[in-house]
Design an enzyme around this catalytic site. Structure first.
Site, PDB file in Angstrom:
ATOM      1  N   CYS A  19      -8.192  53.195 -19.275  1.00 37.34           N
ATOM      2  CA  CYS A  19      -6.786  53.573 -19.391  1.00 37.34           C
ATOM      3  C   CYS A  19      -6.535  55.001 -18.954  1.00 37.34           C
ATOM      4  CB  CYS A  19      -6.311  53.445 -20.828  1.00 37.34           C
ATOM      5  SG  CYS A  19      -6.617  51.847 -21.540  1.00 37.34           S
ATOM      6  N   GLY A  45      -6.483  52.274 -14.483  1.00 37.70           N
ATOM      7  CA  GLY A  45      -6.120  50.971 -15.036  1.00 37.70           C
ATOM      8  C   GLY A  45      -5.018  50.369 -14.193  1.00 37.70           C
ATOM      9  N   ASN A 120      -6.066  56.438 -24.702  1.00 39.03           N
ATOM     10  CA  ASN A 120      -7.180  56.213 -23.784  1.00 39.03           C
ATOM     11  C   ASN A 120      -8.468  56.380 -24.581  1.00 39.03           C
ATOM     12  OD1 ASN A 120      -8.745  58.118 -21.121  1.00 39.03           O
ATOM     13  ND2 ASN A 120      -8.936  55.967 -21.579  1.00 39.03           N
ATOM     14  N   GLY A 121      -9.308  55.376 -24.540  1.00 37.68           N
ATOM     15  CA  GLY A 121     -10.561  55.416 -25.298  1.00 37.68           C
ATOM     16  C   GLY A 121     -10.774  54.081 -25.985  1.00 37.68           C
ATOM     17  N   TYR A 261     -17.857  58.663 -11.671  1.00 41.43           N
ATOM     18  CA  TYR A 261     -17.059  57.635 -11.014  1.00 41.43           C
ATOM     19  C   TYR A 261     -15.593  57.613 -11.419  1.00 41.43           C
ATOM     20  CZ  TYR A 261     -15.123  52.985 -10.084  1.00 41.43           C
ATOM     21  OH  TYR A 261     -14.314  51.959  -9.688  1.00 41.43           O
TER      22      TYR A 261
HETATM   23  P1  AMP Z   1     -21.740  46.400  -9.295  1.00 41.84           P
HETATM   24  O1  AMP Z   1     -21.271  45.796  -8.020  1.00 41.84           O
HETATM   25  O2  AMP Z   1     -21.479  45.505 -10.491  1.00 41.84           O
HETATM   26  O3  AMP Z   1     -23.150  46.877  -9.272  1.00 41.84           O
HETATM   27  O4  AMP Z   1     -20.823  47.681  -9.572  1.00 41.84           O
HETATM   28  C1  AMP Z   1     -21.071  48.857  -8.882  1.00 41.84           C
HETATM   29  C2  AMP Z   1     -19.858  49.286  -8.124  1.00 41.84           C
HETATM   30  O5  AMP Z   1     -18.717  49.275  -8.976  1.00 41.84           O
HETATM   31  C3  AMP Z   1     -20.031  50.702  -7.609  1.00 41.84           C
HETATM   32  O6  AMP Z   1     -19.641  50.693  -6.248  1.00 41.84           O
HETATM   33  C4  AMP Z   1     -19.091  51.545  -8.437  1.00 41.84           C
HETATM   34  O7  AMP Z   1     -18.381  52.439  -7.631  1.00 41.84           O
HETATM   35  C5  AMP Z   1     -18.156  50.571  -9.118  1.00 41.84           C
HETATM   36  N1  AMP Z   1     -18.045  50.801 -10.578  1.00 41.84           N
HETATM   37  C6  AMP Z   1     -18.945  51.329 -11.410  1.00 41.84           C
HETATM   38  N2  AMP Z   1     -18.476  51.350 -12.674  1.00 41.84           N
HETATM   39  C7  AMP Z   1     -17.247  50.802 -12.650  1.00 41.84           C
HETATM   40  C8  AMP Z   1     -16.235  50.540 -13.639  1.00 41.84           C
HETATM   41  N3  AMP Z   1     -16.414  50.834 -14.924  1.00 41.84           N
HETATM   42  N4  AMP Z   1     -15.079  49.976 -13.230  1.00 41.84           N
HETATM   43  C9  AMP Z   1     -14.896  49.663 -11.942  1.00 41.84           C
HETATM   44  N5  AMP Z   1     -15.801  49.869 -10.969  1.00 41.84           N
HETATM   45  C10 AMP Z   1     -16.965  50.437 -11.302  1.00 41.84           C
END
Ligand code: AMP
Length: 489
Positions: A19, A45, A120-121, A261
């Site tokens: 969020c 979000g 947020n949290g 990220y």
């Molecule tokens: P995965 O494909 O499941 O290994 O997710 C890794 C990818 O998702 C990376 O390219 C990250 O930039 C992105 N990512 C990592 N954490 C999150 C998150 N909490 N929400 C959305 N995207 C994420």
């Protein structure tokens, strides 16, 4: 956020909890400022958003599923939100028809007057608090953990609203950056560990609060400072600001994944440029895990700053070997594994003439399930890359987050299932390395992670959760919170 049971499948529709919050008081056009601010926080979000405003007499609210531009993108929607004070929220929502009742800000008429809250949290003892409140007769309107705070404020016996609010927060564990509105003004508050970010800004006579500084930039507000961990800032309708620290001293533990990220690279977090930190993570990665290669290629957009840092440190040229389409959302927002896979292909395409015959270092910020890495490595091989070396600008993500970042349940995290060698084989990379936790700390400007006093919440990498996870121990009790409202006893 939703009240989530940590043992539920995190792909289920109850478990989306990322969020952003925004608030402004003392502005003639508060709602349009808030709409712009929320738009700048859209990356936090993308499934629903809402806004509450106050005109000195009445509260107004508008909430909807979809992006900020869809819900607040026209003059009519802003006209529904008159007044000089407004607050808003962007979030991942539950899917399905019941989603709207969880969209924030939540609002209640308390004995003291109107009370709106944007959060947020994630509250890690929300289920046990809710169970007790329901037992005492509270009737919940949503499945949001944030509503617990409203009930705790409503039932507190302290005389002033501020005291009741503090009394409520003393019972709450976990992560919260909150923006509340009352008849008397605005209250912004960050949990004692400062897990989620919150900043204060100023534009003219108006005071602004936001999850990230980028939301101040977009409305032309100047960044005043971060809200300190455990600080509660109150602004009344005359513009008088008072700061309170009701929770004593704690070692702060802001989320390090915001740097990796989650936050936008053009934001500053607790005084540090997210972009510069990400570049530095890439430089640390190059020092720790060099590769004999012709090109450094980022997985766009999340891997770009780290790839620049890696290229500058290693001297290997940076090139855009993958081109991203900007007309798809983030990978995670799709509900099923199948849809996620399709998304990767829609989102990224190889720059074949560049990649063909080259040994490449691919840089991304994190591996979660491994879906993205698997597809991207294959995409590079299909485009003729001679070797593909994957470098990740965070340590292996081997634990779920219970503080407001959407991660799958632990059993779905690639790093919880395999060691690095097996992960490399799984994604078909010639080599795979992650930055060390000390390298990550160095990039954020710290000496390294001391076992005694880590300066961040890094639980997703280390399993060291900085608060109790009370709801985890409740897994055997019937789950009131995930029952549909009409079935809650
Ligand atoms: P995965 O494909 O499941 O290994 O997710 C890794 C990818 O998702 C990376 O390219 C990250 O930039 C992105 N990512 C990592 N954490 C999150 C998150 N909490 N929400 C959305 N995207 C994420």
């Amino acid at each position: 956020m939703n009240l989530t049971h940590p043992f539920l499948d995190r792909d289920g529709d109850k478990l989306r909890e990322e969020c952003g919050v925004f608030g402004v008081i003392g502005a003639k056009d508060a709602a349009s400022m808030a709409a712009l601010g929320l738009h700048a926080l859209q990356h936090r979000g993308q499934e629903a958003c809402g806004m509450t405003s106050f005109d000195g007499k009445d509260f107004f609210a508008r909430r909807g599923l979809g992006h900020v531009a869809q819900v607040f993108g026209n003059a009519e929607s802003i006209a529904e939100l008159p007044g000089h004070m407004a607050s808003g929220h962007v979030r991942y929502s539950t899917t399905g028809g019941s989603g709207l009742r969880n969209v924030q800000p939540l609002f209640a008429d308390l004995a003291s007057g109107g009370f709106s809250i944007a959060h947020n949290g994630n509250i890690s003892n929300a289920m046990s608090l809710k169970r007790e409140l329901v037992r005492r007769g509270a009737i919940f309107q949503s499945t949001s953990d944030t509503e617990v705070i409203i009930h705790l404020v409503a039932t507190s016996r302290y005389p002033t609203l501020l005291d009741r609010f503090v009394d409520a927060l003393r019972m709450v564990e976990g992560a919260y950056s909150l923006i509340c509105m009352t008849d008397e003004g605005m209250i912004a508050c960050r949990d004692p560990l400062g897990i989620r970010p919150l900043v204060m800004g100023r534009i003219g006579d108006a005071i602004v609060f936001a999850s990230e500084s980028v939301a101040l930039d977009v409305i032309g507000a100047e960044l005043v400072r971060s809200i300190e961990p455990g600080e509660l800032v109150q602004v009344d309708h005359k513009g008088t600001i008072s700061s309170h620290r009701p929770f004593g001293n704690h070692n702060q533990r802001p989320c390090i994944f915001e740097h990796v990220y989650f936050s936008r690279p053009d934001s500053t977090l607790d005084g540090k440029s997210v972009y510069m930190v990400r570049k530095q993570i890439g430089a640390e990665l190059a020092k720790e895990s060099p590769a004999d290669a012709d090109l450094v290629i980022p997985v766009p957009d999340s891997g770009v700053p780290a790839a620049i840092g890696y290229a500058q440190e290693s001297g290997v040229p940076f090139e855009l070997g993958i081109i991203r389409s900007h007309y798809v959302g983030r990978t995670f927002i799709q509900p099923s594994d199948g849809a996620r896979n399709a998304d990767v292909k829609r989102k990224h395409n190889a720059n074949r003439p560049l990649v063909e015959g080259k040994r490449i270092v691919l840089i991304d910020d994190s591996i979660v399930r491994g879906t993205t890495s698997l597809k991207i490595v294959q995409m590079m091989r299909d485009a003729g890359a001679a070797e593909v070396h994957m470098r990740i600008a965070s340590p292996p993500t081997s634990n779920s987050c219970f503080y407001g970042v959407d991660t799958p349940e632990r059993s779905k995290l690639l790093a919880a299932k395999m060691d690095v060698k097996a992960m490399a084989e799984f994604i078909h990379a010639d080599s795979l390395s992650f930055v060390s936790i000390d390298g990550l700390y160095r990039a954020v400007g710290e000496a390294g992670r001391s076992a005694k006093c880590p300066q961040f919440c890094d639980a997703c990498f280390t399993g060291d959760y900085p608060t109790r996870l009370t709801d985890l121990s409740e897994r055997d009790t019937p789950d009131l919170l995930t029952l549909p409202v009409n079935k809650v006893a």
